[in-house]
Design an enzyme around this catalytic site. Structure first.
Site, PDB file in Angstrom:
ATOM      1  N   ARG A  41       4.118  -0.836  -9.203  1.00  0.00           N
ATOM      2  CA  ARG A  41       3.970  -2.275  -8.981  1.00  0.00           C
ATOM      3  C   ARG A  41       2.496  -2.654  -9.021  1.00  0.00           C
ATOM      4  O   ARG A  41       1.635  -1.850  -8.650  1.00  0.00           O
ATOM      5  CB  ARG A  41       4.589  -2.684  -7.646  1.00  0.00           C
ATOM      6  CG  ARG A  41       6.083  -2.405  -7.548  1.00  0.00           C
ATOM      7  CD  ARG A  41       6.716  -3.099  -6.350  1.00  0.00           C
ATOM      8  NE  ARG A  41       6.701  -4.541  -6.507  1.00  0.00           N
ATOM      9  CZ  ARG A  41       7.606  -5.224  -7.187  1.00  0.00           C
ATOM     10  NH1 ARG A  41       8.606  -4.609  -7.782  1.00  0.00           N
ATOM     11  NH2 ARG A  41       7.532  -6.536  -7.269  1.00  0.00           N
ATOM     12  N   ARG A  48      -3.310  -4.354   3.555  1.00  0.00           N
ATOM     13  CA  ARG A  48      -2.227  -4.839   4.409  1.00  0.00           C
ATOM     14  C   ARG A  48      -2.766  -5.081   5.821  1.00  0.00           C
ATOM     15  O   ARG A  48      -3.889  -4.673   6.143  1.00  0.00           O
ATOM     16  CB  ARG A  48      -1.100  -3.787   4.476  1.00  0.00           C
ATOM     17  CG  ARG A  48      -0.592  -3.353   3.107  1.00  0.00           C
ATOM     18  CD  ARG A  48      -0.350  -1.842   3.065  1.00  0.00           C
ATOM     19  NE  ARG A  48       0.035  -1.421   1.714  1.00  0.00           N
ATOM     20  CZ  ARG A  48       1.295  -1.212   1.338  1.00  0.00           C
ATOM     21  NH1 ARG A  48       2.271  -1.372   2.199  1.00  0.00           N
ATOM     22  NH2 ARG A  48       1.570  -0.856   0.110  1.00  0.00           N
ATOM     23  N   ASP A 118       2.512  -2.823   8.190  1.00  0.00           N
ATOM     24  CA  ASP A 118       2.054  -2.097   7.004  1.00  0.00           C
ATOM     25  C   ASP A 118       2.713  -2.613   5.728  1.00  0.00           C
ATOM     26  O   ASP A 118       2.367  -2.170   4.632  1.00  0.00           O
ATOM     27  CB  ASP A 118       2.332  -0.593   7.156  1.00  0.00           C
ATOM     28  CG  ASP A 118       1.255   0.249   6.495  1.00  0.00           C
ATOM     29  OD1 ASP A 118       0.097  -0.212   6.430  1.00  0.00           O
ATOM     30  OD2 ASP A 118       1.567   1.354   6.022  1.00  0.00           O
ATOM     31  N   ASN A 119       3.657  -3.538   5.885  1.00  0.00           N
ATOM     32  CA  ASN A 119       4.311  -4.123   4.720  1.00  0.00           C
ATOM     33  C   ASN A 119       4.018  -5.617   4.601  1.00  0.00           C
ATOM     34  O   ASN A 119       4.764  -6.350   3.939  1.00  0.00           O
ATOM     35  CB  ASN A 119       5.828  -3.887   4.787  1.00  0.00           C
ATOM     36  CG  ASN A 119       6.180  -2.435   4.567  1.00  0.00           C
ATOM     37  OD1 ASN A 119       5.455  -1.716   3.892  1.00  0.00           O
ATOM     38  ND2 ASN A 119       7.287  -1.989   5.152  1.00  0.00           N
ATOM     39  N   ASP A 128       6.247  -4.014  -0.846  1.00  0.00           N
ATOM     40  CA  ASP A 128       7.205  -3.037  -0.346  1.00  0.00           C
ATOM     41  C   ASP A 128       8.642  -3.480  -0.536  1.00  0.00           C
ATOM     42  O   ASP A 128       9.318  -3.883   0.402  1.00  0.00           O
ATOM     43  CB  ASP A 128       6.955  -2.718   1.134  1.00  0.00           C
ATOM     44  CG  ASP A 128       7.815  -1.528   1.578  1.00  0.00           C
ATOM     45  OD1 ASP A 128       8.715  -1.732   2.409  1.00  0.00           O
ATOM     46  OD2 ASP A 128       7.615  -0.418   1.067  1.00  0.00           O
TER      47      ASP A 128
END
Length: 288
Positions: A41, A48, A118-119, A128
């Site tokens: 991606r 993040r 973290d996403n 994510d």
């Protein structure tokens, strides 16, 4: 997501190999062998909330300050990198953009299955694509992640979780703020919930073909509609599409409603006449 107008990373390639991997696809204890694969991606940045959190946690404040300044210079050019309030400005912009992102994806029934810090992107783009899903039958407790037994990331909690994540992010900014700036950040967090509700209502009002926000009146109209949708198990996307397709004069006509399967189901609710009465009145008010 991109073509729905939702800020997102982009899929570039899928690389598949012959290497076997054991995967428990549905987290139900029934693992099976699959071919290994990697999705590539692309995004302008992969920083993040967690990228800042880990530096703050480890007290690597010099590196954290460099990272904050880099993010401002590279991705928030409207902020003066020499301004003493630049970190407050950065936090407030990330908070607003994150709010807009979550409201935007909720308006199309998207649910992020692992919405931890973290996403969540510092650029407020969707990253994510692990467990995720689009609601079909409207269910505020819809969870696309079978390992989320407590429904922490269900549809109805997405904004609440985003606010919680921003609270954790704010802790990474604190070492670089004076007392006045700390208050500004906390005020931004306190305003997140009320502001998000207004933006969410506005987004759903537009889905009903309306432009003006009538505050309490529109909140009641939407609450009633969503209640009917939930209790009749109506399709989230098709209900709004078919309300846009059907002629207003036919919205109570049983014969015509038979041609609109989602509205037909919605109309089985005993309060459907109350909804259509309020909806038609609301449309007439805005027509001028």
């Amino acid at each position: 997501m991109y073509y729905l107008g939702i800020p997102t990373s982009r899929a570039a390639a899928l690389v598949v190999s012959d290497d076997p991997v054991l995967r428990d696809q549905f987290y139900n204890g029934f693992s099976k062998t699959e071919r290994a694969a990697v999705v590539l991606r692309l995004a302008p940045s992969w920083f993040r909330f967690g990228s800042l959190e880990i530096l703050a946690h480890n007290r690597e404040l010099t590196s954290l300050k460099k990272l904050l300044d880099f993010i401002i210079i590279e991705h928030y050019s409207q902020i003066n990198p020499q301004d003493d309030s630049r970190y407050v400005q950065l936090f407030c912009q990330v908070a607003q953009k994150t709010m807009d992102l979550v409201v935007c994806w909720q308006s199309v029934g998207f649910v992020h299955g692992v919405l931890n810090t973290d996403n969540m992107s510092m650029l407020a783009i969707t990253i994510d694509y692990g467990p995720f899903g689009f609601m079909e039958t409207y269910d505020p407790h819809f969870v696309p992640n079978s390992s989320d037994k407590e429904a922490r990331y269900c549809f109805d909690r997405q904004l609440q979780i985003a606010e919680w994540n921003l609270q954790k992010l704010s802790e990474a900014f604190i070492p670089f703020l004076d007392e006045t700036q700390v208050i500004q950040v906390r005020t931004e967090l306190q305003n997140f919930g009320p502001s998000a509700k207004v933006k969410q209502r506005s987004a759903f009002i537009k889905k009903l073909g309306l432009n003006e926000d009538k505050d309490d009146a529109d909140s009641q109209l939407l609450t009633l509609l969503l209640q009917l949708m939930e209790e009749t198990g109506t399709d989230f996307t098709m209900t709004f599409r078919q309300l846009g397709e059907i002629a207003l004069a036919d919205i109570r006509n049983p014969q015509i409603l038979n041609e609109y399967w989602s509205l037909k189901r919605l109309s089985s609710h005993p309060q459907y006449p109350s909804f259509t009465e309020a909806y038609l009145k609301r449309i007439e008010e805005e027509r001028g």
